[in-house]
Design a protein around this motif. Sequence first.
Motif, PDB file in Angstrom:
ATOM      1  N   GLN A 272       0.824  -1.203   0.000  1.00 23.44           N
ATOM      2  CA  GLN A 272       0.000   0.000   0.000  1.00 23.44           C
ATOM      3  C   GLN A 272       0.864   1.262   0.000  1.00 23.44           C
ATOM      4  OE1 GLN A 272      -2.526   0.336   3.421  1.00 23.44           O
ATOM      5  NE2 GLN A 272      -3.534   2.187   2.714  1.00 23.44           N
ATOM      6  N   ARG A 273       2.008   1.201   0.668  1.00 23.08           N
ATOM      7  CA  ARG A 273       2.860   2.388   0.764  1.00 23.08           C
ATOM      8  C   ARG A 273       3.662   2.636  -0.507  1.00 23.08           C
ATOM      9  NH1 ARG A 273       3.375   0.123   6.211  1.00 23.08           N
ATOM     10  NH2 ARG A 273       2.306   1.548   7.652  1.00 23.08           N
ATOM     11  N   GLY A 274       3.592   1.715  -1.464  1.00 19.50           N
ATOM     12  CA  GLY A 274       4.221   1.982  -2.745  1.00 19.50           C
ATOM     13  C   GLY A 274       5.200   0.945  -3.230  1.00 19.50           C
ATOM     14  N   ALA A 275       5.335  -0.183  -2.511  1.00 18.82           N
ATOM     15  CA  ALA A 275       6.322  -1.182  -2.914  1.00 18.82           C
ATOM     16  C   ALA A 275       5.968  -1.832  -4.243  1.00 18.82           C
ATOM     17  CB  ALA A 275       6.458  -2.262  -1.832  1.00 18.82           C
ATOM     18  N   GLY A 276       4.689  -1.896  -4.587  1.00 15.72           N
ATOM     19  CA  GLY A 276       4.279  -2.572  -5.812  1.00 15.72           C
ATOM     20  C   GLY A 276       3.897  -1.613  -6.918  1.00 15.72           C
ATOM     21  N   PHE A 277       4.630  -0.502  -7.047  1.00 23.46           N
ATOM     22  CA  PHE A 277       4.255   0.501  -8.040  1.00 23.46           C
ATOM     23  C   PHE A 277       4.404  -0.071  -9.452  1.00 23.46           C
ATOM     24  CE2 PHE A 277       8.732   0.713  -8.344  1.00 23.46           C
ATOM     25  CZ  PHE A 277       9.082   1.421  -9.478  1.00 23.46           C
ATOM     26  N   ASP A 278       3.628   0.491 -10.369  1.00 18.97           N
ATOM     27  CA  ASP A 278       3.670   0.105 -11.782  1.00 18.97           C
ATOM     28  C   ASP A 278       3.405  -1.378 -12.000  1.00 18.97           C
ATOM     29  OD1 ASP A 278       4.168   2.695 -12.505  1.00 18.97           O
ATOM     30  OD2 ASP A 278       6.336   2.446 -12.652  1.00 18.97           O
ATOM     31  N   GLY A 279       2.598  -1.971 -11.126  1.00 16.66           N
ATOM     32  CA  GLY A 279       2.218  -3.371 -11.320  1.00 16.66           C
ATOM     33  C   GLY A 279       3.309  -4.370 -11.024  1.00 16.66           C
ATOM     34  N   LYS A 280       4.369  -3.940 -10.327  1.00 14.97           N
ATOM     35  CA  LYS A 280       5.440  -4.874  -9.995  1.00 14.97           C
ATOM     36  C   LYS A 280       4.963  -5.900  -8.965  1.00 14.97           C
ATOM     37  CE  LYS A 280       9.778  -2.465 -10.924  1.00 14.97           C
ATOM     38  NZ  LYS A 280      11.059  -2.011 -10.339  1.00 14.97           N
ATOM     39  N   TYR A 281       5.557  -7.069  -9.026  1.00 16.28           N
ATOM     40  CA  TYR A 281       5.316  -8.137  -8.049  1.00 16.28           C
ATOM     41  C   TYR A 281       3.866  -8.596  -8.040  1.00 16.28           C
ATOM     42  CZ  TYR A 281       9.609  -5.788  -6.597  1.00 16.28           C
ATOM     43  OH  TYR A 281      10.834  -5.175  -6.598  1.00 16.28           O
ATOM     44  N   CYS A 282       3.228  -8.627  -9.200  1.00 15.77           N
ATOM     45  CA  CYS A 282       1.835  -9.076  -9.282  1.00 15.77           C
ATOM     46  C   CYS A 282       1.694 -10.527  -8.845  1.00 15.77           C
ATOM     47  CB  CYS A 282       1.302  -8.899 -10.708  1.00 15.77           C
ATOM     48  SG  CYS A 282       1.026  -7.186 -11.174  1.00 15.77           S
ATOM     49  N   ASP A 283       2.681 -11.358  -9.205  1.00 18.11           N
ATOM     50  CA  ASP A 283       2.612 -12.773  -8.823  1.00 18.11           C
ATOM     51  C   ASP A 283       2.605 -12.920  -7.305  1.00 18.11           C
ATOM     52  OD1 ASP A 283       2.599 -13.437 -11.470  1.00 18.11           O
ATOM     53  OD2 ASP A 283       4.749 -13.885 -11.575  1.00 18.11           O
ATOM     54  N   LEU A 284       3.458 -12.158  -6.638  1.00 19.23           N
ATOM     55  CA  LEU A 284       3.489 -12.204  -5.173  1.00 19.23           C
ATOM     56  C   LEU A 284       2.165 -11.737  -4.597  1.00 19.23           C
ATOM     57  CD1 LEU A 284       4.880 -12.487  -2.427  1.00 19.23           C
ATOM     58  CD2 LEU A 284       5.840 -10.190  -2.753  1.00 19.23           C
ATOM     59  N   LEU A 285       1.629 -10.657  -5.145  1.00 13.28           N
ATOM     60  CA  LEU A 285       0.374 -10.113  -4.642  1.00 13.28           C
ATOM     61  C   LEU A 285      -0.770 -11.102  -4.837  1.00 13.28           C
ATOM     62  CD1 LEU A 285      -0.497  -7.524  -3.245  1.00 13.28           C
ATOM     63  CD2 LEU A 285      -1.012  -6.540  -5.471  1.00 13.28           C
ATOM     64  N   ASN A 286      -0.813 -11.752  -5.983  1.00 15.21           N
ATOM     65  CA  ASN A 286      -1.872 -12.740  -6.223  1.00 15.21           C
ATOM     66  C   ASN A 286      -1.734 -13.942  -5.296  1.00 15.21           C
ATOM     67  OD1 ASN A 286      -3.079 -11.230  -8.267  1.00 15.21           O
ATOM     68  ND2 ASN A 286      -1.800 -12.120  -9.870  1.00 15.21           N
ATOM     69  N   ALA A 287      -0.498 -14.351  -5.027  1.00 17.76           N
ATOM     70  CA  ALA A 287      -0.283 -15.448  -4.079  1.00 17.76           C
ATOM     71  C   ALA A 287      -0.755 -15.056  -2.685  1.00 17.76           C
ATOM     72  CB  ALA A 287       1.197 -15.830  -4.056  1.00 17.76           C
ATOM     73  N   MET A 288      -0.539 -13.793  -2.321  1.00 21.09           N
ATOM     74  CA  MET A 288      -1.018 -13.309  -1.022  1.00 21.09           C
ATOM     75  C   MET A 288      -2.540 -13.319  -0.973  1.00 21.09           C
ATOM     76  SD  MET A 288       1.714 -10.175  -0.610  1.00 21.09           S
ATOM     77  CE  MET A 288       0.772  -9.359   0.671  1.00 21.09           C
ATOM     78  N   HIS A 289      -3.183 -12.918  -2.074  1.00 20.17           N
ATOM     79  CA  HIS A 289      -4.652 -12.949  -2.117  1.00 20.17           C
ATOM     80  C   HIS A 289      -5.164 -14.369  -1.896  1.00 20.17           C
ATOM     81  CE1 HIS A 289      -4.313  -8.921  -3.320  1.00 20.17           C
ATOM     82  NE2 HIS A 289      -4.416  -9.038  -4.627  1.00 20.17           N
ATOM     83  N   THR A 290      -4.544 -15.320  -2.568  1.00 21.85           N
ATOM     84  CA  THR A 290      -4.977 -16.718  -2.470  1.00 21.85           C
ATOM     85  C   THR A 290      -4.839 -17.229  -1.043  1.00 21.85           C
ATOM     86  OG1 THR A 290      -4.319 -17.113  -4.765  1.00 21.85           O
ATOM     87  CG2 THR A 290      -4.594 -19.036  -3.352  1.00 21.85           C
ATOM     88  N   HIS A 291      -3.710 -16.917  -0.418  1.00 24.83           N
ATOM     89  CA  HIS A 291      -3.496 -17.379   0.966  1.00 24.83           C
ATOM     90  C   HIS A 291      -4.411 -16.640   1.937  1.00 24.83           C
ATOM     91  CE1 HIS A 291      -1.650 -18.875   4.543  1.00 24.83           C
ATOM     92  NE2 HIS A 291      -1.084 -17.711   4.857  1.00 24.83           N
ATOM     93  N   ALA A 292      -4.631 -15.349   1.698  1.00 21.71           N
ATOM     94  CA  ALA A 292      -5.453 -14.557   2.621  1.00 21.71           C
ATOM     95  C   ALA A 292      -6.880 -15.086   2.690  1.00 21.71           C
ATOM     96  CB  ALA A 292      -5.453 -13.091   2.204  1.00 21.71           C
ATOM     97  N   VAL A 293      -7.403 -15.584   1.568  1.00 22.29           N
ATOM     98  CA  VAL A 293      -8.766 -16.126   1.567  1.00 22.29           C
ATOM     99  C   VAL A 293      -8.895 -17.265   2.573  1.00 22.29           C
ATOM    100  CG1 VAL A 293     -10.472 -17.377   0.181  1.00 22.29           C
ATOM    101  CG2 VAL A 293      -9.267 -15.422  -0.796  1.00 22.29           C
ATOM    102  N   THR A 294      -7.831 -18.048   2.745  1.00 22.28           N
ATOM    103  CA  THR A 294      -7.894 -19.223   3.629  1.00 22.28           C
ATOM    104  C   THR A 294      -7.778 -18.871   5.108  1.00 22.28           C
ATOM    105  OG1 THR A 294      -5.489 -19.614   3.558  1.00 22.28           O
ATOM    106  CG2 THR A 294      -6.831 -20.582   1.789  1.00 22.28           C
ATOM    107  N   VAL A 295      -7.360 -17.642   5.419  1.00 26.09           N
ATOM    108  CA  VAL A 295      -7.147 -17.292   6.835  1.00 26.09           C
ATOM    109  C   VAL A 295      -8.013 -16.117   7.281  1.00 26.09           C
ATOM    110  CG1 VAL A 295      -4.795 -18.197   6.880  1.00 26.09           C
ATOM    111  CG2 VAL A 295      -5.174 -15.812   6.209  1.00 26.09           C
TER     112      VAL A 295
END
Length: 668
Positions: A272-295
Amino acid sequence: MALKLLQQLPKQLGQMGFCRYASTCSNPRLLFGYKSEDLCAACLCTSSTRRTQHHGCQKLRLDQTRRGLTTIVREPSLMSSSSSVGLHKDSFPRVCLTQLHHPTIADQEAFSQRLNKCTSSHQVLRLLRSVETMTDSMAAASLHRVAELEQGENCLRDPSVLENVMIRALCKQLEEDSGRLTDAGLISALLACTRLYLDPWSTLMVRLVSESQERLDQGHLSIGQLCDLGEAMLALEGPGSVVLGQVMSQFQKQGAAQWTVAELRAVYKLFQRGAGFDGKYCDLLNAMHTHAVTVTSHMNPSTVSDLLNVLTVLNQTQARPLVISLCKQAVRHVPHFTDEELTLVLEALMHFGHSDHYFEDAMEKYVPKMTFTSHPETVTKVIQFFGRRNILSPAVFDAVAESFVYRADDYTTSQVARQIMPFGKLCYLPPNAGDVFRKVETILHTRSSHFQPRTLLNLLHSCILVERFPVNFVSKVFSRYFLQLLQEQGSGMDRYVLAQLTQLYMTMKLECPFYEGPRLLPRYCVKSFLTPGHSLETPVDMHFYNSVKTGLVELLGARSYFGSRVLTPYCYTLDVEIKLDEEGYVLPASHKDEVFKRIALCIDGQKRFTSNRRQLLGQEAIKRRHLKLLGYEIVQIPFYEFEKLVNKTRVVEYLHRKIFPHSYRLSW
């Protein structure tokens, strides 16, 4: 004799006004603070110049050019650099932390509690003076607390706090002992210094960053420490930071599947503070979404609110399963959210256009208890949420209306308008409608000049949707000065603003015949209220329209006997228009003369009603009022009646009964 002279010389130098310098040859037992007996003889018995020249104390060579603590003003996204400036003076109070005798856990907890109770930086400094031994984490926490209490807009409110002797002492110790700090203490101290806007080229900052880089290379930092380091580097170097890139790479190597809820939350906040600017690290972010749903079932109110806010800021439209899961978890926490947390939750649900009836039910039970005590912005977000989602809940609207009468004087003009607009949109008048709109009128009389032009227009337009006519104020809206302000505000006068002005003026002419104020100039009038995107009319549902059209052709005998999507001279668009002569016979749609009666068929799909009740929206209700005043006969074909018809015969019978209720079927 020589030894005696060496022992007396420091005292004599002190009497002469010389400052004592700390040496780098410290006792290994001490982490923060040095006592005089722990300093080497060479550093004690010489002046600063001779020490530098003859005894080779590297630390002292660095100290010679230092002045007091300084700060810089940071740009919104990146801390700007300036010339190297010293971070402390050479004298400091005796604050020490021993590695052999750490404060007990109870002492640390007591310090933390006292620190959190401090309401000013001066209280923090008094607390520090009362503590002789502290851990590096306690020291960093103190700097964080000062930063929180002095936080301004990209700078400290009172930069002089950094000149305090206690702050200089802590910074001096952090600089000298950076290599002996714990991982947690080191990273936290670096982050605290960025929050204090210290010069990024100062020796303290350079040493902390360098040491943090070494710890990062070792690969032993925890997820939380990596997040703090990433945040610090964002503040120092921006999203292009090389160290930040290393931090994100370590996240990717570890993978998100095993992270705890707290670790997930920390990494999300870093994004949120800007680490993923310009769509960087989308794979990591999507993996976080997938894991977050389970917890999500393990998330507390604060975490649910934070994650929804992050998803909103990052506009993660592909994370809808996570939004749905967080909404379900939010149902459990509705009574336990703070005002700020609930505001963020509602903003996120409005952003993603999502809600479920369980959340709505929970809000209906909670809102009547909070409208008089919660923050005005939270109450505003509540009614906005129901309005945006077209949910007509009398319990919620009545509670907000009741509190509005008593609290509106303390609301901002924006909050006043945003609380009234949902009533107009859903065409709902609460039981105390008289009191509510008298309060609105009072506010307009006393604070009309405080309203932004578009805010005022939105408020007045919402009033006419529920047949509350602001005759005393529309003259201001139609003035040249106000129209000029509208043009200058934001993106200028778009088609929606012009449509609002046109409908407001039409309302004055049709429903307030006694209105004698200024006219709306023709160049501000639109020809149609139906425009792409934001419109004052709801477009017809084409599937529903085609079903009705088939029945009309069967009923009237030919497609030529009715018009479709007819634009009237009065800006409204008719779904279907049927023309009759004086004897009641249907005329061809192209016939323009001898038209005695016009029938407007309103083919009302679900989007023209509130989502949970069979009540027309305000923009549809005002359209019918105006068309009726203009001489049209209104025939409503609502979806909930039409969908019960099982075959073509029933459709034709239904349409005949609705359009020609007093005549038998004619043969055309």
